[in-house]
Design an enzyme around this catalytic site. Sequence first.
Site, short mmCIF file in Angstrom:
data_model
loop_
_atom_site.label_atom_id
_atom_site.label_comp_id
_atom_site.label_asym_id
_atom_site.label_seq_id
_atom_site.Cartn_x
_atom_site.Cartn_y
_atom_site.Cartn_z
N GLU A 84 86.25 -23.02 51.87
CA GLU A 84 86.96 -21.68 52.42
C GLU A 84 85.73 -20.61 52.53
OE1 GLU A 84 89.79 -21.89 53.68
OE2 GLU A 84 90.70 -23.87 52.78
N CYS A 148 96.21 -20.55 46.05
CA CYS A 148 94.61 -20.90 46.41
C CYS A 148 94.03 -19.44 47.07
CB CYS A 148 94.54 -21.86 47.35
SG CYS A 148 94.95 -23.47 46.38
N HIS A 167 88.92 -26.56 48.60
CA HIS A 167 89.90 -27.45 48.61
C HIS A 167 89.55 -28.83 48.57
CE1 HIS A 167 93.09 -24.22 50.10
NE2 HIS A 167 93.58 -24.99 49.12
#
Length: 210
Positions: A84, A148, A167
């Site tokens: 991410e 998250c 992730h």
Amino acid sequence: MANKKKVIVTGFEPFGEHAVNASWVAVQELDRIGLGEDVDLFVCEVPVEYQAVQTLLPSMWTEHQPRLVVHVGVSGLAKAVTLEQCGHNKGYRRLDNCCFSPESECCIEDGPECISSVLDMDSVCKRVSETASGTKVTVSKDAGRYLCDYTYYTSLFVGNGRAAFIHVPPLGKPYSSEDLGRALQAIITEMLSQLEGGHAPARCNHQGHQ
């Protein structure tokens, strides 16, 4: 050794349909295999609770003064290990494990809309993929507006961008805990290598927000 690099890697406790959270299993596997002799690795299981994250993360950064903090979370939608690039401040409506969500629906009052990691995830992805670790790695700019994303944004804010979020898919879909542990090892080693090269912090404005 005083010259060791302190790295914190976190996973999450079980929540929802994830009775076993692959993120914490993967982090425990990473803890077993380590990041090499020059890295002081500290691992931590994070509660799936907004208020716990608000307390835990700043104290973690202050206490350990890490070179890098890497948060790992599970995504039932993920088919690959996903890096991410950025965290988002607003849109937190989904209830946590305590049936709580922030009244303001945001992480940091008056914080920037989006904060990007100082790490170039596209570059990390490319370099790790070239090592043929056997695990598919991809990049995302949307960590999902739940714990998250909330954790990532908070850590980026507190740590001036020296954080990352990864992730992982649920266990066995398709990767084993050993596969995920090795993938984390390769990815974080590459992240540390990139950090040593020196990158300036960046604000993410991919959605046109400031």
